[in-house]
Motif scaffolding. Structure first.
Motif, PDB file in Angstrom:
ATOM      1  N   THR A   1       0.820  -1.216   0.000  1.00  0.00           N
ATOM      2  CA  THR A   1       0.000   0.000   0.000  1.00  0.00           C
ATOM      3  C   THR A   1       0.847   1.256   0.000  1.00  0.00           C
TER       4      THR A   1
ATOM      5  N   LYS B   1       1.964  10.164   0.829  1.00  0.00           N
ATOM      6  CA  LYS B   1       2.652   9.752  -0.392  1.00  0.00           C
ATOM      7  C   LYS B   1       4.050   9.222  -0.111  1.00  0.00           C
TER       8      LYS B   1
ATOM      9  N   GLU C   1       2.758  15.657   1.752  1.00  0.00           N
ATOM     10  CA  GLU C   1       1.786  15.387   0.695  1.00  0.00           C
ATOM     11  C   GLU C   1       1.027  14.086   0.950  1.00  0.00           C
ATOM     12  N   VAL C   2      -0.261  14.106   0.644  1.00  0.00           N
ATOM     13  CA  VAL C   2      -1.115  12.943   0.858  1.00  0.00           C
ATOM     14  C   VAL C   2      -1.951  12.674  -0.381  1.00  0.00           C
ATOM     15  N   HIS C   3      -2.397  11.411  -0.502  1.00  0.00           N
ATOM     16  CA  HIS C   3      -3.339  11.031  -1.538  1.00  0.00           C
ATOM     17  C   HIS C   3      -4.739  11.505  -1.143  1.00  0.00           C
ATOM     18  N   PRO C   4      -5.704  11.451  -2.064  1.00  0.00           N
ATOM     19  CA  PRO C   4      -7.068  11.873  -1.717  1.00  0.00           C
ATOM     20  C   PRO C   4      -7.658  11.162  -0.508  1.00  0.00           C
ATOM     21  N   ASN C   5      -7.212   9.931  -0.250  1.00  0.00           N
ATOM     22  CA  ASN C   5      -7.714   9.193   0.924  1.00  0.00           C
ATOM     23  C   ASN C   5      -6.911   9.493   2.187  1.00  0.00           C
ATOM     24  N   ARG C   6      -6.062  10.508   2.120  1.00  0.00           N
ATOM     25  CA  ARG C   6      -5.238  10.971   3.248  1.00  0.00           C
ATOM     26  C   ARG C   6      -4.056  10.057   3.548  1.00  0.00           C
ATOM     27  N   ARG C   7      -3.843   9.053   2.747  1.00  0.00           N
ATOM     28  CA  ARG C   7      -2.658   8.214   2.933  1.00  0.00           C
ATOM     29  C   ARG C   7      -1.436   8.997   2.478  1.00  0.00           C
TER      30      ARG C   7
ATOM     31  N   ILE D   1       8.298  14.747  -4.069  1.00  0.00           N
ATOM     32  CA  ILE D   1       7.246  14.469  -3.088  1.00  0.00           C
ATOM     33  C   ILE D   1       7.663  15.106  -1.771  1.00  0.00           C
TER      34      ILE D   1
END
Length: 282
Positions: free
Chosen positions: A38, A114, A106-112, A102
């Motif tokens: 993931t 990067k 920074e995070v992905h749209p699901n807050r995970r 990066i």
């Protein structure tokens, strides 16, 4: 170090080091090997990457001049904007290369996230990532204990800022550099992790090793000041609200998740039990 890696490292350092940053090369494979899929970087394993961290000198060499410039935009974190600006200059100064930047926040749209910055710092050999698993027969029972990176020269007086990825360059023969275990004793590791988790406001966990340089009193006061008052603390006005003004665009989005109070900009896991990043501090 391979000549190609050394040459690229020097070029990036020429852009960043005068402003209080340090640069460390690593392979994407080293990072991915310590994390579940993931959190993997979706690049071939031998891809070259560089970890970027800021030293205490960044405050005077980069942040204060940046705040006095016209680059600052409203409603986003000035430190993040400053770092984004300088990381963006790496791409501008190396136009012949394919570069992906990066930032640590920074995070992905699901807050995970990067990038798990402390894992990257560890595999790059920049700073040792001390975790609960590094304490034999730990005394904390069911308490959650976050890990923390310690730099051999700066102790905890630094921050991990992000990674520079070079997708078109593979370096399968690059040899890893192990981070220096500068807190080898069990008792000292307990003191470090307890200081970081329970007493971080007193700054003392950062002195887990005797640092060559600490944050100045002005820098500590700046980061201890509520964000809305920080520019005033430095005697600077808020950026213009003129609707016709157009601040310079940053090279990537400055988007931050809601974060709990936690002093570390460095976050990540080395084990498979990965949790979302804790929040930043200086």
């Amino acid at each position: 170090m391979e000549p190609q890696v050394a040459e690229l490292k020097q070029k990036i350092e020429d852009t960043l080091c005068p402003f209080g940053f340090e640069v460390y090369p690593f392979q994407v494979a080293w990072y991915n090997a310590l994390l579940p899929p993931t959190f993997h970087l979706t690049l071939p394993g031998p891809t070259l990457a560089f970890l970027v961290l800021s030293t205490p000198a960044m405050f005077d060499r980069a942040l204060k001049p940046f705040l006095k410039s016209r680059h600052l935009q409203r409603l986003t974190d000035p430190v993040d904007q400053c770092v984004a600006y300088h990381l963006g200059r790496v791409r501008e100064n190396l136009p012949e290369l394919q570069i992906e930047v990066i930032a640590d926040y920074e995070v992905h749209p699901n807050r995970r996230p990067k990038i798990l910055a402390q894992t990257a710092a560890h595999v790059a050999g920049a700073a040792y990532y001390y975790q609960r698993k590094d304490v034999e027969a730990d005394p904390w029972g069911n308490q959650h204990i976050s890990g923390v990176c310690i730099h051999p020269q700066y102790g905890g007086w630094f921050a991990i800022r992000g990674v520079v990825l070079l997708p078109g360059i593979q370096v399968p023969d690059l040899r890893p550099t192990k981070p220096l275990d500068c807190v080898p004793k069990r008792a000292d590791r307990i003191t470090l992790l307890e200081g970081f988790n329970f007493h971080w406001r007193d700054w003392t966990y950062r002195d887990a090793v005797t640092p060559q340089e600490r944050y100045s009193e002005e820098q500590k006061a700046y980061f201890s000041t509520p964000p809305a008052q920080r520019l005033a603390f430095l005697g600077l006005a808020q950026p213009s609200e003129d609707p016709n003004s157009r601040p310079a665009e940053l090279p990537f989005t400055v988007l931050r998740p809601k974060k709990p109070q936690n002093p570390s900009r460095a976050h990540g896991r080395l084990s498979s039990r990965v949790s979302p990043p804790a929040s930043p501090g200086p």
